[in-house]
Design a protein around this motif. Sequence first.
Motif, PDB file in Angstrom:
ATOM      1  N   ALA A 167     -13.177 -27.325   3.502  1.00  0.00           N
ATOM      2  CA  ALA A 167     -14.369 -27.770   4.281  1.00  0.00           C
ATOM      3  C   ALA A 167     -15.549 -28.569   3.219  1.00  0.00           C
ATOM      4  CB  ALA A 167     -14.986 -26.452   4.657  1.00  0.00           C
ATOM      5  N   GLY A 168     -15.359 -28.128   1.878  1.00  0.00           N
ATOM      6  CA  GLY A 168     -16.372 -28.614   0.751  1.00  0.00           C
ATOM      7  C   GLY A 168     -17.638 -27.389   1.143  1.00  0.00           C
ATOM      8  N   THR A 169     -18.417 -27.484   0.112  1.00  0.00           N
ATOM      9  CA  THR A 169     -19.659 -26.709   0.148  1.00  0.00           C
ATOM     10  C   THR A 169     -20.748 -27.212   0.577  1.00  0.00           C
ATOM     11  OG1 THR A 169     -20.090 -27.657  -2.223  1.00  0.00           O
ATOM     12  CG2 THR A 169     -18.685 -25.731  -2.238  1.00  0.00           C
ATOM     13  N   ALA A 170     -20.690 -28.630   1.023  1.00  0.00           N
ATOM     14  CA  ALA A 170     -22.115 -29.105   1.678  1.00  0.00           C
ATOM     15  C   ALA A 170     -21.950 -28.944   3.160  1.00  0.00           C
ATOM     16  CB  ALA A 170     -22.077 -30.474   1.532  1.00  0.00           C
ATOM     17  N   GLY A 171     -22.984 -28.149   3.738  1.00  0.00           N
ATOM     18  CA  GLY A 171     -23.210 -27.830   5.166  1.00  0.00           C
ATOM     19  C   GLY A 171     -21.823 -27.171   5.676  1.00  0.00           C
ATOM     20  N   PHE A 172     -21.576 -26.109   4.941  1.00  0.00           N
ATOM     21  CA  PHE A 172     -20.402 -25.176   5.308  1.00  0.00           C
ATOM     22  C   PHE A 172     -20.784 -23.681   5.174  1.00  0.00           C
ATOM     23  CE2 PHE A 172     -16.455 -22.925   4.331  1.00  0.00           C
ATOM     24  CZ  PHE A 172     -15.786 -22.580   5.577  1.00  0.00           C
ATOM     25  N   MET A 173     -20.456 -22.833   6.067  1.00  0.00           N
ATOM     26  CA  MET A 173     -20.534 -21.512   5.990  1.00  0.00           C
ATOM     27  C   MET A 173     -19.125 -20.645   6.396  1.00  0.00           C
ATOM     28  SD  MET A 173     -23.704 -18.708   7.998  1.00  0.00           S
ATOM     29  CE  MET A 173     -23.506 -17.292   7.890  1.00  0.00           C
ATOM     30  N   LEU A 174     -18.915 -19.867   5.432  1.00  0.00           N
ATOM     31  CA  LEU A 174     -17.594 -19.304   5.704  1.00  0.00           C
ATOM     32  C   LEU A 174     -18.056 -18.157   6.691  1.00  0.00           C
ATOM     33  CD1 LEU A 174     -14.644 -18.705   4.539  1.00  0.00           C
ATOM     34  CD2 LEU A 174     -15.405 -16.854   3.071  1.00  0.00           C
ATOM     35  N   GLY A 175     -16.864 -18.071   7.713  1.00  0.00           N
ATOM     36  CA  GLY A 175     -16.801 -17.099   8.739  1.00  0.00           C
ATOM     37  C   GLY A 175     -15.178 -16.961   9.117  1.00  0.00           C
ATOM     38  N   ALA A 176     -15.145 -16.554  10.321  1.00  0.00           N
ATOM     39  CA  ALA A 176     -14.049 -16.390  11.071  1.00  0.00           C
ATOM     40  C   ALA A 176     -13.813 -17.035  12.338  1.00  0.00           C
ATOM     41  CB  ALA A 176     -13.793 -14.634  11.196  1.00  0.00           C
ATOM     42  N   ASP A 177     -12.624 -17.188  12.930  1.00  0.00           N
ATOM     43  CA  ASP A 177     -12.483 -17.982  14.054  1.00  0.00           C
ATOM     44  C   ASP A 177     -13.290 -17.268  15.325  1.00  0.00           C
ATOM     45  OD1 ASP A 177     -10.545 -19.790  12.926  1.00  0.00           O
ATOM     46  OD2 ASP A 177      -8.786 -18.456  13.537  1.00  0.00           O
ATOM     47  N   CYS A 178     -13.255 -15.995  15.230  1.00  0.00           N
ATOM     48  CA  CYS A 178     -14.018 -15.285  16.148  1.00  0.00           C
ATOM     49  C   CYS A 178     -14.535 -13.860  15.746  1.00  0.00           C
ATOM     50  CB  CYS A 178     -13.192 -15.075  17.661  1.00  0.00           C
ATOM     51  SG  CYS A 178     -14.183 -14.875  18.991  1.00  0.00           S
ATOM     52  N   THR A 179     -14.814 -13.122  16.533  1.00  0.00           N
ATOM     53  CA  THR A 179     -15.011 -11.801  16.142  1.00  0.00           C
ATOM     54  C   THR A 179     -13.759 -10.942  15.475  1.00  0.00           C
ATOM     55  OG1 THR A 179     -14.634 -10.872  18.356  1.00  0.00           O
ATOM     56  CG2 THR A 179     -16.776 -11.046  17.807  1.00  0.00           C
ATOM     57  N   ILE A 180     -14.017 -10.376  14.431  1.00  0.00           N
ATOM     58  CA  ILE A 180     -13.138  -9.429  13.703  1.00  0.00           C
ATOM     59  C   ILE A 180     -12.389  -8.445  14.894  1.00  0.00           C
ATOM     60  CG2 ILE A 180     -12.154  -8.282  11.893  1.00  0.00           C
ATOM     61  CD1 ILE A 180     -14.339  -9.633  10.277  1.00  0.00           C
ATOM     62  N   GLN A 181     -10.902  -8.685  14.924  1.00  0.00           N
ATOM     63  CA  GLN A 181     -10.347  -7.811  15.899  1.00  0.00           C
ATOM     64  C   GLN A 181      -9.041  -7.080  15.376  1.00  0.00           C
ATOM     65  OE1 GLN A 181      -9.583 -10.203  19.597  1.00  0.00           O
ATOM     66  NE2 GLN A 181     -11.508 -11.460  18.920  1.00  0.00           N
ATOM     67  N   GLU A 195     -32.831 -19.282   2.422  1.00  0.00           N
ATOM     68  CA  GLU A 195     -32.895 -20.685   1.784  1.00  0.00           C
ATOM     69  C   GLU A 195     -31.464 -21.213   1.856  1.00  0.00           C
ATOM     70  OE1 GLU A 195     -36.930 -20.014  -1.115  1.00  0.00           O
ATOM     71  OE2 GLU A 195     -34.636 -19.695  -1.569  1.00  0.00           O
ATOM     72  N   ARG A 196     -30.553 -20.325   1.597  1.00  0.00           N
ATOM     73  CA  ARG A 196     -29.190 -20.690   1.555  1.00  0.00           C
ATOM     74  C   ARG A 196     -28.717 -21.203   3.074  1.00  0.00           C
ATOM     75  NH1 ARG A 196     -27.432 -16.208  -0.836  1.00  0.00           N
ATOM     76  NH2 ARG A 196     -27.979 -16.885  -2.718  1.00  0.00           N
ATOM     77  N   VAL A 197     -28.807 -20.508   3.866  1.00  0.00           N
ATOM     78  CA  VAL A 197     -28.306 -20.994   5.163  1.00  0.00           C
ATOM     79  C   VAL A 197     -28.986 -21.991   5.689  1.00  0.00           C
ATOM     80  CG1 VAL A 197     -28.097 -20.044   7.506  1.00  0.00           C
ATOM     81  CG2 VAL A 197     -27.549 -18.576   5.778  1.00  0.00           C
ATOM     82  N   ARG A 198     -30.486 -22.202   5.471  1.00  0.00           N
ATOM     83  CA  ARG A 198     -31.236 -23.219   6.127  1.00  0.00           C
ATOM     84  C   ARG A 198     -30.658 -24.451   5.057  1.00  0.00           C
ATOM     85  NH1 ARG A 198     -34.266 -22.805  10.585  1.00  0.00           N
ATOM     86  NH2 ARG A 198     -35.505 -20.662  10.334  1.00  0.00           N
ATOM     87  N   ALA A 199     -30.166 -24.264   4.169  1.00  0.00           N
ATOM     88  CA  ALA A 199     -29.705 -25.716   3.300  1.00  0.00           C
ATOM     89  C   ALA A 199     -28.467 -25.947   4.000  1.00  0.00           C
ATOM     90  CB  ALA A 199     -29.585 -25.278   1.829  1.00  0.00           C
ATOM     91  N   VAL A 200     -27.575 -25.041   4.358  1.00  0.00           N
ATOM     92  CA  VAL A 200     -26.325 -25.327   5.063  1.00  0.00           C
ATOM     93  C   VAL A 200     -26.620 -26.184   6.385  1.00  0.00           C
ATOM     94  CG1 VAL A 200     -24.317 -24.378   6.499  1.00  0.00           C
ATOM     95  CG2 VAL A 200     -24.952 -23.607   4.153  1.00  0.00           C
ATOM     96  N   LEU A 201     -27.688 -25.735   7.245  1.00  0.00           N
ATOM     97  CA  LEU A 201     -28.032 -26.320   8.564  1.00  0.00           C
ATOM     98  C   LEU A 201     -28.518 -27.839   8.288  1.00  0.00           C
ATOM     99  CD1 LEU A 201     -29.673 -23.316  10.328  1.00  0.00           C
ATOM    100  CD2 LEU A 201     -27.398 -24.112  10.317  1.00  0.00           C
ATOM    101  N   ARG A 202     -28.922 -28.074   6.968  1.00  0.00           N
ATOM    102  CA  ARG A 202     -29.526 -29.461   6.750  1.00  0.00           C
ATOM    103  C   ARG A 202     -28.505 -30.228   6.167  1.00  0.00           C
ATOM    104  NH1 ARG A 202     -33.850 -26.422   4.428  1.00  0.00           N
ATOM    105  NH2 ARG A 202     -33.015 -26.789   2.334  1.00  0.00           N
ATOM    106  N   GLY A 203     -27.102 -29.420   6.245  1.00  0.00           N
ATOM    107  CA  GLY A 203     -26.060 -30.271   5.617  1.00  0.00           C
ATOM    108  C   GLY A 203     -25.883 -30.709   4.171  1.00  0.00           C
ATOM    109  N   GLU A 204     -26.656 -29.765   3.463  1.00  0.00           N
ATOM    110  CA  GLU A 204     -26.816 -29.557   2.043  1.00  0.00           C
ATOM    111  C   GLU A 204     -25.822 -28.582   1.384  1.00  0.00           C
ATOM    112  OE1 GLU A 204     -31.198 -28.693   1.338  1.00  0.00           O
ATOM    113  OE2 GLU A 204     -31.596 -30.754   2.314  1.00  0.00           O
ATOM    114  N   THR A 205     -25.752 -28.771  -0.175  1.00  0.00           N
ATOM    115  CA  THR A 205     -24.722 -27.779  -0.835  1.00  0.00           C
ATOM    116  C   THR A 205     -25.990 -26.641  -1.252  1.00  0.00           C
ATOM    117  OG1 THR A 205     -23.293 -29.496  -1.446  1.00  0.00           O
ATOM    118  CG2 THR A 205     -23.425 -27.552  -2.646  1.00  0.00           C
ATOM    119  N   PRO A 206     -25.773 -25.598  -1.043  1.00  0.00           N
ATOM    120  CA  PRO A 206     -26.505 -24.397  -1.386  1.00  0.00           C
ATOM    121  C   PRO A 206     -26.093 -23.812  -2.931  1.00  0.00           C
ATOM    122  CG  PRO A 206     -25.021 -23.515   0.059  1.00  0.00           C
ATOM    123  CD  PRO A 206     -24.788 -24.916  -0.109  1.00  0.00           C
TER     124      PRO A 206
END
Length: 322
Positions: free
Chosen positions: A281-295, A5-16
């Motif tokens: 980035a703000g909390t709406a429509g945002f998922m924390l990650g990295a630039d690419c694979t961790i290296q 539900e959390r990720v789906r909310a992000v994909l809709r541009g919402e704040t989870p």
Amino acid sequence: MNKIERVRAVLRGETPDRVPAGFWFHYPSTLTAQETAQEHLKLFFETDMDILKIMQDFTYPITGTITRAADWRKIRFDGTDSPVFEKAKAIIGTILDKMGGQALTLQTMFGPFKAAAFAFGDDVLMYWAKEAPDDVAEGIHIIAEQMVQWLQGYLDLGVDGLYYTAQYAELGRFTQEEWEKLVKPFDERVLSVCPGNKGKINFLHVCGEPEYGFRVDLRRLAGLKGDIVNWSVKDNGLTLPDGRAFFGGRPILGGMNNKGHLVNGTEEEIRKEAQACIRAAGTAGFMLGADCTIQPPGGQPVDLQRIRAAVSAAHDFPIKNA
């Protein structure tokens, strides 16, 4: 909210209810299917992240001998009855069984042009791309159509979508005309599978090659289909808020340096970097990650505790103060 539900909310541009997070890295191709699945599951369960990305740490079964331009029209790409796909199928099956629907799962795929580079070598591919672009384009077309079949096979097994690595738009590699002939239509073909396909999703990862300093012409990739977009902030100089606007206001993923604190920082440094990304980035429509694979440098193992610190920082971020 649960992880899905959390990720789906992000994909809709919402704040989870809390900022979701996801990080990944490559595994040795020598691992068995069972070992590979267990490594993915270990990452997911030990870090508490919100999504599971199944890595592609194998090359496609593409064969052919390239000695002249016309040979590109004769290359072969084995189907979903190949041993390589069977191993991927076993990995997916184990992961989905152990996950029990706790989070969305994505299958990673490199683009058709990159698949050709894996199969025949980048030098060979680039030589013929310049010398005989029509013949190479036909070969890339063969690869793209078989990749579509593989992707549909992955989706039929139960994965929730595609994590697509879009490459070969680096600054200075191709002219616009060359890129539109050799790369763009085949990226678009693979990315056309998930939209409208029973809720399946596209994660678009914009990636560059090391010999080009990982920098890409982002303008060429801005129109590719992706429910959420990830790019290298550090390598392309496009901030998270600017990137959101650049990619048309779509949800975005990433922000953290994949070669920085995630591989050599303290937990406090990781938390500060993660939460700075969220504030930007703000909390709406945002998922924390990295630039690419961790290296990590020198082939050192990835420290899952560092990933857990980043995930925890995202989960702890005060939504009400965003």
